[in-house]
Scaffold this active site. Sequence first.
Site, PDB file in Angstrom:
ATOM      1  N   GLU A  26       1.360  -5.271  10.897  1.00 42.17           N
ATOM      2  CA  GLU A  26       0.846  -3.896  11.012  1.00 42.17           C
ATOM      3  C   GLU A  26       1.629  -3.214  12.136  1.00 42.17           C
ATOM      4  OE1 GLU A  26      -1.370  -2.577   9.021  1.00 42.17           O
ATOM      5  OE2 GLU A  26      -2.340  -4.312   8.086  1.00 42.17           O
ATOM      6  N   HIS A  29       0.870  -1.182   0.000  1.00 44.08           N
ATOM      7  CA  HIS A  29       0.000   0.000   0.000  1.00 44.08           C
ATOM      8  C   HIS A  29       0.911   1.239   0.000  1.00 44.08           C
ATOM      9  CE1 HIS A  29      -2.879  -3.026   1.872  1.00 44.08           C
ATOM     10  NE2 HIS A  29      -3.277  -2.793   0.641  1.00 44.08           N
ATOM     11  N   HIS A  35       3.282  -3.248   6.986  1.00 38.85           N
ATOM     12  CA  HIS A  35       2.184  -2.312   6.709  1.00 38.85           C
ATOM     13  C   HIS A  35       1.996  -1.354   7.883  1.00 38.85           C
ATOM     14  CE1 HIS A  35       0.049  -4.457   3.298  1.00 38.85           C
ATOM     15  NE2 HIS A  35       0.975  -5.340   3.648  1.00 38.85           N
ATOM     16  N   GLU A  58       1.670   3.826   2.995  1.00 37.38           N
ATOM     17  CA  GLU A  58       2.064   3.327   4.325  1.00 37.38           C
ATOM     18  C   GLU A  58       3.578   3.542   4.466  1.00 37.38           C
ATOM     19  OE1 GLU A  58       0.337  -0.612   4.652  1.00 37.38           O
ATOM     20  OE2 GLU A  58      -1.667   0.194   4.280  1.00 37.38           O
TER      21      GLU A  58
HETATM   22  O1  LIG Z   1      -6.143  -0.310   7.965  1.00 34.29           O
HETATM   23  C1  LIG Z   1      -6.832  -0.938   7.175  1.00 34.29           C
HETATM   24  O2  LIG Z   1      -8.072  -0.824   7.140  1.00 34.29           O
HETATM   25  C2  LIG Z   1      -6.199  -1.885   6.199  1.00 34.29           C
HETATM   26  C3  LIG Z   1      -4.842  -2.295   6.646  1.00 34.29           C
HETATM   27  C4  LIG Z   1      -4.334  -3.322   5.664  1.00 34.29           C
HETATM   28  O3  LIG Z   1      -3.912  -2.960   4.597  1.00 34.29           O
HETATM   29  N1  LIG Z   1      -4.408  -4.581   6.048  1.00 34.29           N
HETATM   30  C5  LIG Z   1      -4.033  -5.649   5.194  1.00 34.29           C
HETATM   31  C6  LIG Z   1      -4.189  -6.952   5.915  1.00 34.29           C
HETATM   32  C7  LIG Z   1      -3.720  -8.104   5.065  1.00 34.29           C
HETATM   33  C8  LIG Z   1      -3.989  -9.464   5.698  1.00 34.29           C
HETATM   34  O4  LIG Z   1      -5.144  -9.729   6.040  1.00 34.29           O
HETATM   35  O5  LIG Z   1      -3.034 -10.252   5.798  1.00 34.29           O
HETATM   36  C9  LIG Z   1      -4.919  -5.614   3.966  1.00 34.29           C
HETATM   37  O6  LIG Z   1      -6.119  -5.367   4.120  1.00 34.29           O
HETATM   38  O7  LIG Z   1      -4.415  -5.845   2.880  1.00 34.29           O
HETATM   39 ZN    ZN Z   2      -1.442  -2.013   4.208  1.00 29.97          ZN
END
Ligand SMILES: O=C(O)CCC(=O)N[C@@H](CCC(=O)O)C(=O)O
Ligand code: ZN
Length: 327
Positions: A205, A46, A141, A49
């Site tokens: 995260e 992303h 992330h 980030e």
């Molecule tokens: O903050 C958010 O709403 C999205 C954060 C984010 O990008 N999270 C990842 C998690 C990936 C996973 O589930 O392994 C995503 O949604 O791609």
């Molecule tokens: Zn992300």
Amino acid sequence: MTDDVQLLNQTLAYDGGQIIFQDYGVVVIEPSEPGSKDVVYSCAVHGDETAPIEIVRDMIHGIMRGSIKPVQRTLFLIANPAAIAINKRFVDMNMNRLFSGAHEKGHSPEHKRAANIEHYVSAFFDDAPSGERRRYHYDLHTAIRDSQYEKFGVYPFTHGGPYKKDQLTFLAECGVTTILLNQAPTTTFSYYSVRTHRADAFTVELGKVKPFGENDRSKFAAAEKMFTKLICEAELDLPEFDPQRTKVFDVCRTINRTVEDFKLYFPDDVANFTPFKQGQLLATDGSKEYRVEQAGERIIFPNANVALGQRALLTVVDIPLERLQLV
Ligand SMILES: O=C(O)CCC(=O)N[C@@H](CCC(=O)O)C(=O)O
Ligand SMILES: [Zn+2]
């Protein structure tokens, strides 16, 4: 920028091996006497980030300057430079929904880049010396919202396989003491590395999204130290696994947006992992209502603006770590 362009397709030496600039945002570290680990650090799946980008940038600069001397093969990936350039999460498509072949279903910049990234990751693991090797991938992330647990890792679906104590300990040493278990296959980057390459892989995260230069790097110091140690030491001297250290959440429901008229019924400043009362309305997808079903159900990653068919909200519940099969 000029320096970056000049480095493209170049190989530089560091005291201990070579730094190969394979493509934009694709940097391979080949130690002359490599240890038994192959480590991938990715950021900017992303593009907005920024903290993970700063961390990866500084690790690469540290190697170029000689302050970081890896002994383990390492692949650094800055996944979506085009999205970084426009300061956005993505150009056309959320790249973290395009792995494990999902990139074959479209032609956006992210589809093409995800395909190339899979190629680079495969080549990196395939080019390793023969013998027993351990593969790791930490996909770094930062989250859109605040979080009741600032740092957390997503443990991709293991298909019934056990969870690893050494990985939970490594993540805890990084400051990541909350783990979310994903219980289904996904098209995320970390699941791709688990499934296709049998790596220990995680979405990590590390905090909240901030513009470049506004990240409080002291909050990432433990993670940066451990990421560096992992590639600079033959074996990590980790403390013994402590089950009290890690809090585990299990995905309860995945709520997808299937129609234009999708709404969330809580404010934008509600933090990830906030619990809601049973019966409370969380979302509507057209005429379909999503209410809290279980006591202790918490929300995570809410986003009403995702593309149709994509995940708009997860709900999670905490579970005792003792319930996990651990090795
Ligand atoms: O903050 C958010 O709403 C999205 C954060 C984010 O990008 N999270 C990842 C998690 C990936 C996973 O589930 O392994 C995503 O949604 O791609
Ligand atoms: Zn992300």
